[in-house]
Each structure stands twice: as structure tokens, then as C-alpha cells.
Design a protein around this motif. Structure first.
Motif, PDB file in Angstrom:
ATOM      1  N   GLY A  56       0.847  -1.185   0.000  1.00 44.06           N
ATOM      2  CA  GLY A  56       0.000   0.000   0.000  1.00 44.06           C
ATOM      3  C   GLY A  56       0.881   1.232   0.000  1.00 44.06           C
ATOM      4  N   ASP A  57       0.292   2.344  -0.424  1.00 41.10           N
ATOM      5  CA  ASP A  57       1.057   3.580  -0.475  1.00 41.10           C
ATOM      6  C   ASP A  57       1.250   4.100   0.949  1.00 41.10           C
ATOM      7  OD1 ASP A  57       2.419   5.573  -1.637  1.00 41.10           O
ATOM      8  OD2 ASP A  57       0.764   6.348  -2.853  1.00 41.10           O
ATOM      9  N   ASN A  58       2.052   5.162   1.100  1.00 45.95           N
ATOM     10  CA  ASN A  58       2.202   5.781   2.420  1.00 45.95           C
ATOM     11  C   ASN A  58       0.843   6.258   2.915  1.00 45.95           C
ATOM     12  OD1 ASN A  58       4.912   5.377   2.367  1.00 45.95           O
ATOM     13  ND2 ASN A  58       5.422   7.452   1.717  1.00 45.95           N
ATOM     14  N   GLY A  59       0.568   6.032   4.193  1.00 48.07           N
ATOM     15  CA  GLY A  59      -0.694   6.481   4.751  1.00 48.07           C
ATOM     16  C   GLY A  59      -1.852   5.569   4.427  1.00 48.07           C
ATOM     17  N   ALA A  60      -1.575   4.395   3.872  1.00 49.85           N
ATOM     18  CA  ALA A  60      -2.652   3.483   3.482  1.00 49.85           C
ATOM     19  C   ALA A  60      -3.214   2.727   4.688  1.00 49.85           C
ATOM     20  CB  ALA A  60      -2.145   2.502   2.441  1.00 49.85           C
ATOM     21  N   GLY A  61      -2.440   2.702   5.779  1.00 52.29           N
ATOM     22  CA  GLY A  61      -2.913   1.986   6.963  1.00 52.29           C
ATOM     23  C   GLY A  61      -2.095   0.740   7.270  1.00 52.29           C
ATOM     24  N   LYS A  62      -1.053   0.477   6.472  1.00 58.48           N
ATOM     25  CA  LYS A  62      -0.207  -0.692   6.733  1.00 58.48           C
ATOM     26  C   LYS A  62       0.417  -0.617   8.121  1.00 58.48           C
ATOM     27  CE  LYS A  62       2.996   0.026   3.694  1.00 58.48           C
ATOM     28  NZ  LYS A  62       3.083   1.160   2.843  1.00 58.48           N
ATOM     29  N   SER A  63       1.033   0.549   8.385  1.00 59.57           N
ATOM     30  CA  SER A  63       1.750   0.687   9.655  1.00 59.57           C
ATOM     31  C   SER A  63       0.786   0.596  10.828  1.00 59.57           C
ATOM     32  CB  SER A  63       2.482   2.020   9.714  1.00 59.57           C
ATOM     33  OG  SER A  63       3.440   2.052   8.709  1.00 59.57           O
ATOM     34  N   THR A  64      -0.391   1.173  10.670  1.00 61.15           N
ATOM     35  CA  THR A  64      -1.373   1.124  11.760  1.00 61.15           C
ATOM     36  C   THR A  64      -1.767  -0.319  12.035  1.00 61.15           C
ATOM     37  OG1 THR A  64      -2.180   3.246  10.974  1.00 61.15           O
ATOM     38  CG2 THR A  64      -3.552   2.076  12.562  1.00 61.15           C
ATOM     39  N   LEU A  65      -2.018  -1.076  10.971  1.00 59.71           N
ATOM     40  CA  LEU A  65      -2.386  -2.483  11.145  1.00 59.71           C
ATOM     41  C   LEU A  65      -1.279  -3.233  11.884  1.00 59.71           C
ATOM     42  CD1 LEU A  65      -4.233  -4.860  10.624  1.00 59.71           C
ATOM     43  CD2 LEU A  65      -3.208  -5.111   8.359  1.00 59.71           C
ATOM     44  N   ILE A  66      -0.038  -2.935  11.517  1.00 58.73           N
ATOM     45  CA  ILE A  66       1.105  -3.599  12.139  1.00 58.73           C
ATOM     46  C   ILE A  66       1.203  -3.221  13.611  1.00 58.73           C
ATOM     47  CG2 ILE A  66       3.642  -3.509  12.199  1.00 58.73           C
ATOM     48  CD1 ILE A  66       1.804  -5.200  10.001  1.00 58.73           C
ATOM     49  N   LYS A  67       0.946  -1.930  13.893  1.00 55.05           N
ATOM     50  CA  LYS A  67       1.026  -1.477  15.292  1.00 55.05           C
ATOM     51  C   LYS A  67      -0.039  -2.164  16.134  1.00 55.05           C
ATOM     52  CE  LYS A  67       3.566   2.779  14.926  1.00 55.05           C
ATOM     53  NZ  LYS A  67       3.500   3.614  13.719  1.00 55.05           N
ATOM     54  N   VAL A  68      -1.197  -2.401  15.540  1.00 58.50           N
ATOM     55  CA  VAL A  68      -2.255  -3.106  16.262  1.00 58.50           C
ATOM     56  C   VAL A  68      -1.822  -4.547  16.535  1.00 58.50           C
ATOM     57  CG1 VAL A  68      -4.573  -4.059  16.032  1.00 58.50           C
ATOM     58  CG2 VAL A  68      -4.161  -1.663  15.480  1.00 58.50           C
ATOM     59  N   LEU A  69      -1.277  -5.206  15.497  1.00 63.32           N
ATOM     60  CA  LEU A  69      -0.911  -6.613  15.655  1.00 63.32           C
ATOM     61  C   LEU A  69       0.275  -6.797  16.599  1.00 63.32           C
ATOM     62  CD1 LEU A  69      -1.282  -7.899  11.982  1.00 63.32           C
ATOM     63  CD2 LEU A  69      -2.880  -8.132  13.875  1.00 63.32           C
ATOM     64  N   SER A  70       1.166  -5.800  16.659  1.00 63.05           N
ATOM     65  CA  SER A  70       2.344  -5.942  17.523  1.00 63.05           C
ATOM     66  C   SER A  70       2.078  -5.431  18.932  1.00 63.05           C
ATOM     67  CB  SER A  70       3.538  -5.212  16.918  1.00 63.05           C
ATOM     68  OG  SER A  70       3.266  -3.834  16.831  1.00 63.05           O
ATOM     69  N   GLY A  71       0.849  -4.950  19.187  1.00 63.49           N
ATOM     70  CA  GLY A  71       0.497  -4.521  20.536  1.00 63.49           C
ATOM     71  C   GLY A  71       0.903  -3.104  20.858  1.00 63.49           C
ATOM     72  N   ALA A  72       1.510  -2.395  19.892  1.00 62.43           N
ATOM     73  CA  ALA A  72       1.984  -1.039  20.179  1.00 62.43           C
ATOM     74  C   ALA A  72       0.821  -0.067  20.335  1.00 62.43           C
ATOM     75  CB  ALA A  72       2.932  -0.560  19.082  1.00 62.43           C
ATOM     76  N   HIS A  73      -0.193  -0.184  19.470  1.00 63.97           N
ATOM     77  CA  HIS A  73      -1.386   0.659  19.557  1.00 63.97           C
ATOM     78  C   HIS A  73      -2.623  -0.229  19.528  1.00 63.97           C
ATOM     79  CE1 HIS A  73       0.798   4.348  17.599  1.00 63.97           C
ATOM     80  NE2 HIS A  73       1.315   3.987  18.756  1.00 63.97           N
ATOM     81  N   PRO A  74      -3.307  -0.391  20.654  1.00 63.53           N
ATOM     82  CA  PRO A  74      -4.488  -1.254  20.657  1.00 63.53           C
ATOM     83  C   PRO A  74      -5.580  -0.670  19.754  1.00 63.53           C
ATOM     84  CG  PRO A  74      -3.781  -0.707  22.893  1.00 63.53           C
ATOM     85  CD  PRO A  74      -2.999   0.152  21.977  1.00 63.53           C
ATOM     86  N   PRO A  75      -6.392  -1.526  19.118  1.00 59.86           N
ATOM     87  CA  PRO A  75      -7.442  -1.028  18.233  1.00 59.86           C
ATOM     88  C   PRO A  75      -8.584  -0.401  19.028  1.00 59.86           C
ATOM     89  CG  PRO A  75      -7.603  -3.394  18.445  1.00 59.86           C
ATOM     90  CD  PRO A  75      -6.370  -2.988  19.206  1.00 59.86           C
ATOM     91  N   ASP A  76      -9.344   0.501  18.380  1.00 59.68           N
ATOM     92  CA  ASP A  76     -10.508   1.104  19.042  1.00 59.68           C
ATOM     93  C   ASP A  76     -11.696   0.148  19.020  1.00 59.68           C
ATOM     94  OD1 ASP A  76      -9.137   3.464  19.572  1.00 59.68           O
ATOM     95  OD2 ASP A  76      -9.545   4.237  17.566  1.00 59.68           O
ATOM     96  N   ALA A  77     -11.742  -0.699  18.002  1.00 59.35           N
ATOM     97  CA  ALA A  77     -12.811  -1.694  17.930  1.00 59.35           C
ATOM     98  C   ALA A  77     -12.314  -2.855  17.093  1.00 59.35           C
ATOM     99  CB  ALA A  77     -14.065  -1.085  17.306  1.00 59.35           C
ATOM    100  N   GLY A  78     -13.019  -3.965  17.184  1.00 62.47           N
ATOM    101  CA  GLY A  78     -12.626  -5.139  16.400  1.00 62.47           C
ATOM    102  C   GLY A  78     -12.098  -6.234  17.304  1.00 62.47           C
ATOM    103  N   LYS A  79     -12.041  -7.443  16.732  1.00 56.57           N
ATOM    104  CA  LYS A  79     -11.615  -8.598  17.523  1.00 56.57           C
ATOM    105  C   LYS A  79     -10.383  -9.228  16.892  1.00 56.57           C
ATOM    106  CE  LYS A  79     -15.890 -10.128  19.704  1.00 56.57           C
ATOM    107  NZ  LYS A  79     -16.760  -8.954  19.541  1.00 56.57           N
ATOM    108  N   ILE A  80      -9.530  -9.763  17.749  1.00 57.88           N
ATOM    109  CA  ILE A  80      -8.334 -10.449  17.277  1.00 57.88           C
ATOM    110  C   ILE A  80      -8.357 -11.866  17.854  1.00 57.88           C
ATOM    111  CG2 ILE A  80      -5.810 -10.483  17.243  1.00 57.88           C
ATOM    112  CD1 ILE A  80      -5.900  -7.436  17.767  1.00 57.88           C
ATOM    113  N   TYR A  81      -8.168 -12.847  16.998  1.00 54.34           N
ATOM    114  CA  TYR A  81      -8.116 -14.244  17.449  1.00 54.34           C
ATOM    115  C   TYR A  81      -6.753 -14.812  17.105  1.00 54.34           C
ATOM    116  CZ  TYR A  81     -13.183 -13.670  17.342  1.00 54.34           C
ATOM    117  OH  TYR A  81     -14.449 -13.205  17.536  1.00 54.34           O
ATOM    118  N   ILE A  82      -6.130 -15.494  18.069  1.00 55.97           N
ATOM    119  CA  ILE A  82      -4.896 -16.213  17.795  1.00 55.97           C
ATOM    120  C   ILE A  82      -5.169 -17.678  18.090  1.00 55.97           C
ATOM    121  CG2 ILE A  82      -2.504 -16.583  18.509  1.00 55.97           C
ATOM    122  CD1 ILE A  82      -2.296 -13.594  18.987  1.00 55.97           C
TER     123      ILE A  82
END
Lengths: 263, 319
Positions: A56-82
Motif C-alpha cells: 500500500g502507499d504511504n498512509g494506506a494503513g499498513k503501519s497502523t495495522l502492524i502497530k495493532v498486531l504488535s500490541g503497540a497501539h491497541p485497536p478502538d474496535a474489532g476482535k483479534i483471534y490467535i
């Protein structure tokens, strides 16, 4: 602009769906930064031993998704299953405890500290002299494992006491990968790991990711360089404006088609 | 051989050790009274009081933060203790506990403001330098309060011959903190937090808590040192320790602590403190006008940093 992008979005029913044993599965992730909607109801998944290319281009949300998955920034909504269990990833520590290791563009190493110390930051093995979470480090274990890891990544000429600042960018990235491998991660997130690397070093990183796949470790590989991602990825996820706009097996697409989609 | 030399030169305190050796040799040659038992006593009497502060200031610097308020805390804590016993009727040990609580509170406020509002600790602790000094003066009521005789002075400043019992406290703190800093996981977190905060946080370290702990340790040690000095002088002066914060920072920097964080060593703190004390004393012994002391410390600080960077770069290029 949004309309133009939407024209390229694959019909959502053509997105690859998670299998019954998906390693990680996210449903309806939302993230706001102030007034910016950085993740718009994103579904994402990765299977064991699968290499997912995230583009994705810059600002597409890749980094945000990664931050959510790595625990750096918890999501505001949504569920994660491992492994099928719903989990909360509130801190990097929680994500790491669940087997998610992240390798950052800048390698997340402390330059002035030794390789051995860097490998165990925050997860130092302790000797029997300890009180609660604090104690003396088990230096022998640290050095032994660092030495073994260095030989795994063909850096045998370096002592584990070498400060990381003496290593080249590629060597640092190798140590970061060795660190993730040592902690037996299930899922490796690589955030632009080939930035600032030479061609030779890049190939080495790509080889590691492939060898992890053979060990059943899944990877999410983020890069702006389609030519790094495409040869090793099994599946490509493309993002734009915080949304997932494509989720397609590599065999069903081509570099040109994807480049056209995200640029 | 090359490898041993490289390891040696990579140590942050190496230049300070060499400089201390040279300064001692120099004063011994030029000032016959310098290397005597009587004069060693004078130097060792004063060393722990600065040294204890430097331990806290240096560890905080390794964690990537800064404390300019230590000189004021150095005056505030003994003032609290003396006033608590003399005017508020506390027993000596409760008064000391109250004093240390005040120190920890100052450290907590320093850390909380710095980290919550994300401002440089230079600014926070500069403000605290004035506020804590003011509090000490207000508490004193404008003139030094009488020194209560029931305070347990001997435990902290008894004359043991070559040194005072304060030296034992200094050695104790240095041992505990040295082992913590260099051999414990907490020490690893402190170096990581100051060396590359983002990396430390991404690897799961709570960098805020690490820094908070270092701020509070720094204030506690400054207050403890102030208490020792006050017990030695048997007088709580509101002006005690003015300018001491800069001496403490100079000692840490001379000892190889990086202002940018992540680099430093406990031996460096001690050797840096030793250099300042030796120069202070040696100049007098060599019959140099004592007003040159600050000039010497200033020049030494600059030279030490230049040498440290130079040696470090040389060591890095060796194989």
C-alpha cells in the motif's frame, strides 16, 4: 479520489477467506488517530507458515495495522483471534507473549549495547538471584544463545559482546531476525525490513523469511518494493485509505496488476 | 592483545581513570603535603557526600534524563528532618523517614511532569531547583534552625580514622547500584531506555516506569547526601549545596556518562567524583588560589568529553 480507488477494489467476496485453523484472524479492526480514520473495518488473517505480503502507499494503513498486531497501539474496535482464541494485545509484551514478534525498519536495537544484551532486552534470562521480576541476569545463557544465533546467521566472526552500532544495517537486521527466531515466534511481522539494505543483504533477509516458512512460522512482510515481496509471498494484501482493497493469492495476480492497484 | 585493548578502550570510564592517575601523580610531585595520611583523610571525608549524589545523577543520565534539582533537594531533605524533630516533635527516625519521603516526592513530581507533558527534564528540574530551594528556605523560617542533638549522627558521620562512616554508606550504595546497573535485568532496561527509547518500548519495556524509578532514586540519594553533610556540619543551612547539581553532572560526564543517555558506568561515577575531589584538594595543597577550582573543573569537563568521544571512535574502528 476515493471513487477512483474503489474502482480497483476487488469485490469483497473475492477476498481470500481465513481457513479453519488460521494462526491469527482479525475482524472489523477500527483505529482512529484524532480525526483520522486510520483503519476502516479491516479484516485480516494469516495462516501458519504463510508469507503474507502487505502493500500500500504511504498512509494506506499498513503501519497502523502492524502497530495493532504488535500490541503497540491497541485497536478502538474489532476482535483479534490467535489460534482461535480471542485475545487482547494491549502492549508489545502481550503480543510477544502470544508469539508475535515484530522486526522494525530501524531494527529495534540499542546501538551502544552488546549483541547479547540486545537479543534479550526486556526478556533477560535470570540467575537464581532474583526478587520478583528483578534479578541478576544469567550472562552465560545470554552469551551462549547469542553465540549460537550468530552462527545461525553466519556472523561467527563477531563476538556476542560487540556493540550493535559496529554492525552493518544488514547484520543488525539479521540479529533482529535471530532474536525473533530464538523466542520461538509463531508469527513474524517484518516492517520494511529491506529498507537501507544492500542487494546482497536484502536477499539474505528474504532467504530467512523463506526458511522460517519451512519451520511453520508465518510472516507478514511489509514493503513498498513489490519486487522484494512478490517472489516470496504466498498471498498479497493491499491497503488504501485505511481499508483492505485486495486480498489475493499471489498465483492469481501479477506485479503489474498490483502496482497499478496501489499507486 | 588487540582485542583486550579494544575492550579496554570501549569502557566509558577509561579516560577518567587515566586522568585521575595523571592528576594524582602530578599533585604528588608538586605538592609534598598532597600524598599524606592527613590529607588523604581530608579528601576521603568529603568524597561520599558528592559521590552519593553522582550515583543518582549518573544513573538518571544513563536512563536518558537529567536532574538539576539535586542541589536543592540536598538542602531540603535535611531541613525537613531537622525541622520535624526540632519544631514538630517527630522522633529522629520518623523525621528521617519524612525527609526521604519528601525526596521521593520531589523525584516523583520531576518524573511525572517530564513524562506526562513530554517536556525536557532539563526544564522540569530547573523549575524544581528553584521550588525545592524555596521550600527549604521557607521551612527554615529564614534562619538556620537549631540542630537537635537526638539525631543519630554517629551512624552517618562517625570518624573511623582514614574515613567517616559516610564512606561505608557510599560504598554500600555503590555496590548495590553497581550490581543493579551492570548485572541485573533492571540495569539492562535502564541502558536500553536511555540508549534507544523506541527500541526499549517496542521490546516490551515500560520505559516510563524505568525513568520514574530513576528520577526517584536520584532525588532520594541527593537528599541522603544532604543529610550526611548536615549531620557532619551539625547545622541545616537553607543555602546548602548551591551549585552542587552542576558539580554532580560534571562528575558524571567526566566519568564517561553520555548526556544523550545509554552510556556510562558505576566506576565512571566514582572516578569522576574522585577527580573533582582530588583537584579541589590538590589545588589547595599546591598553593594555587582556590578560585581556580571551578576553572579546572570546567576545563576538565570539556576535555573529558572530547577525549571520551575520540577514544570511543578509535575503539570502534579497531577489530
Amino acid at each position: 479520489m476515493a471513487e477512483i480507488l474503489r474502482e480497483h477494489v476487488l469485490p469483497k467476496d473475492r477476498f481470500v477467506q481465513p481457513g479453519p485453523n488460521a494462526l491469527i484472524r482479525c475482524v472489523g479492526l477500527e483505529k482512529w488517530y484524532g480525526g483520522v480514520h486510520a483503519l476502516v473495518s479491516v479484516d485480516f488473517h494469516a495462516e501458519s507458515g504463510e508469507i503474507v505480503g502487505l502493500v500500500g502507499d504511504n498512509g494506506a494503513g499498513k503501519s497502523t495495522l502492524i502497530k495493532v498486531l504488535s500490541g503497540a497501539h491497541p485497536p478502538d474496535a474489532g476482535k483479534i483471534y490467535i489460534d482461535g482464541d480471542e485475545v487482547q494485545l494491549r502492549t508489545p509484551k502481550e503480543a510477544m507473549a502470544r508469539g508475535i514478534e515484530t522486526i522494525y525498519q530501524y531494527t529495534a536495537m540499542v546501538p551502544a549495547m552488546s549483541i547479547a544484551r540486545n537479543m534479550f532486552i526486556g526478556r533477560e534470562p535470570l540467575s537464581r538471584f532474583k526478587i520478583g521480576p528483578f534479578g541478576l541476569m544469567d550472562r552465560r545463557t545470554m552469551v551462549d544463545h547469542a553465540t549460537r544465533s550468530l552462527s545461525n546467521i553466519d556472523l561467527t566472526e563477531r563476538s556476542p559482546d560487540t556493540p550493535v552500532e559496529e554492525l552493518s544495517g544488514g547484520q543488525r537486521q539479521s540479529v533482529a531476525i535471530a532474536r525473533a527466531m530464538y523466542f520461538k515466534s509463531k508469527l513474524l511481522i517484518l516492517d520494511e525490513p529491506t529498507n537501507h539494505l544492500s542487494v546482497k543483504e536484502t536477499n539474505k533477509v528474504l532467504d530467512y523469511v523463506l526458511s522460517l516458512k519451512e519451520q511453520g512460522i508465518g510472516s507478514i512482510f511489509i514493503s513498498h518494493n513489490m519486487h522484494h515481496i512478490f517472489p516470496i509471498a504466498d498471498r498479497i494484501v493491499a491497503m488504501a485509505r485505511g481499508e483492505k482493497i485486495a486480498d489475493i493469492m499471489k498465483s492469481d495476480t501479477s506485479i503489474d496488476e498490483l502496482t497499478e492497484l496501489i499507486v | 592483545m588487540q582485542r583486550i585493548l579494544k575492550t579496554l578502550l570501549s569502557r566509558p570510564e577509561i579516560t577518567a581513570i587515566i586522568m585521575l592517575g595523571l592528576v594524582i601523580i602530578g599533585f604528588t610531585l608538586y605538592a609534598p603535603q598532597f600524598a599524606t595520611y592527613a590529607n588523604s583523610r581530608v579528601m576521603l571525608f568529603a568524597l561520599p557526600e558528592l559521590g552519593i549524589i553522582v550515583l543518582g545523577v549518573g544513573i538518571l543520565m544513563i536512563a536518558g534524563e537529567f536532574d538539576l534539582s539535586v542541589g536543592s533537594v540536598f538542602a531540603l531533605v535535611p531541613m525537613v528532618i531537622v525541622v520535624a524533630v526540632g519544631r514538630w516533635g517527630f522522633d529522629p527516625y520518623s523525621a528521617m523517614a519524612l525527609g526521604f519521603l519528601a525526596a521521593l516526592a520531589v523525584g516523583y513530581v520531576n518524573g511525572w511532569i517530564t513524562l506526562t507533558f513530554n517536556i525536557p527534564s532539563f526544564v522540569t528540574t530547573l523549575g524544581m531547583l528553584f521550588m525545592a530551594r524555596s521550600l527549604a528556605t521557607v521551612l527554615s523560617g529564614g534562619f538556620p534552625p537549631p540542630f537537635p542533638s537526638e539525631l543519630p549522627i554517629a551512624v552517618f558521620v562517625a570518624d573511623l580514622g582514614l574515613f567517616r562512616s559516610s564512606m561505608l554508606w557510599f560504598v554500600g550504595f555503590a555496590l548495590i547500584l553497581g550490581i543493579t546497573l551492570h548485572y541485573s535485568n533492571l540495569g539492562n532496561w535502564i541502558f536500553a531506555t536511555g540508549g534507544q527509547q523506541q527500541a526499549a518500548a517496542d521490546m516490551g519495556i515500560d520505559t516510563r516506569r524505568v525513568k520514574m524509578a530513576c528520577f526517584m532514586l536520584c532525588s532520594f540519594l541527593a537528599g541522603f547526601a544532604g543529610m550526611i553533610t548536615t549531620f557532619r556540619l551539625r547545622s541545616a543551612l537553607p543555602s546548602l549545596g548551591e551549585g552542587l547539581e552542576l558539580q554532580a553532572i560534571a562528575a558524571a560526564v567526566i566519568g564517561g556518562t553520555a548526556l544523550t543517555g545509554g552510556i556510562g558506568s558505576l566506576i565512571g561515577f566514582i572516578v569522576g567524583t574522585g577527580l573533582i575531589r582530588v583537584i579541589d584538594n590538590g589545588l589547595v595543597m599546591a598553593r594555587v588560589d582556590a578560585n581556580w577550582f571551578r576553572f579546572a573543573i570546567g576545563a576538565l569537563t570539556i576535555v573529558a568529553v572530547i577525549l571520551n568521544i575520540w577514544v570511543r571512535n578509535r575503539a570502534r574502528r579497531m577489530h
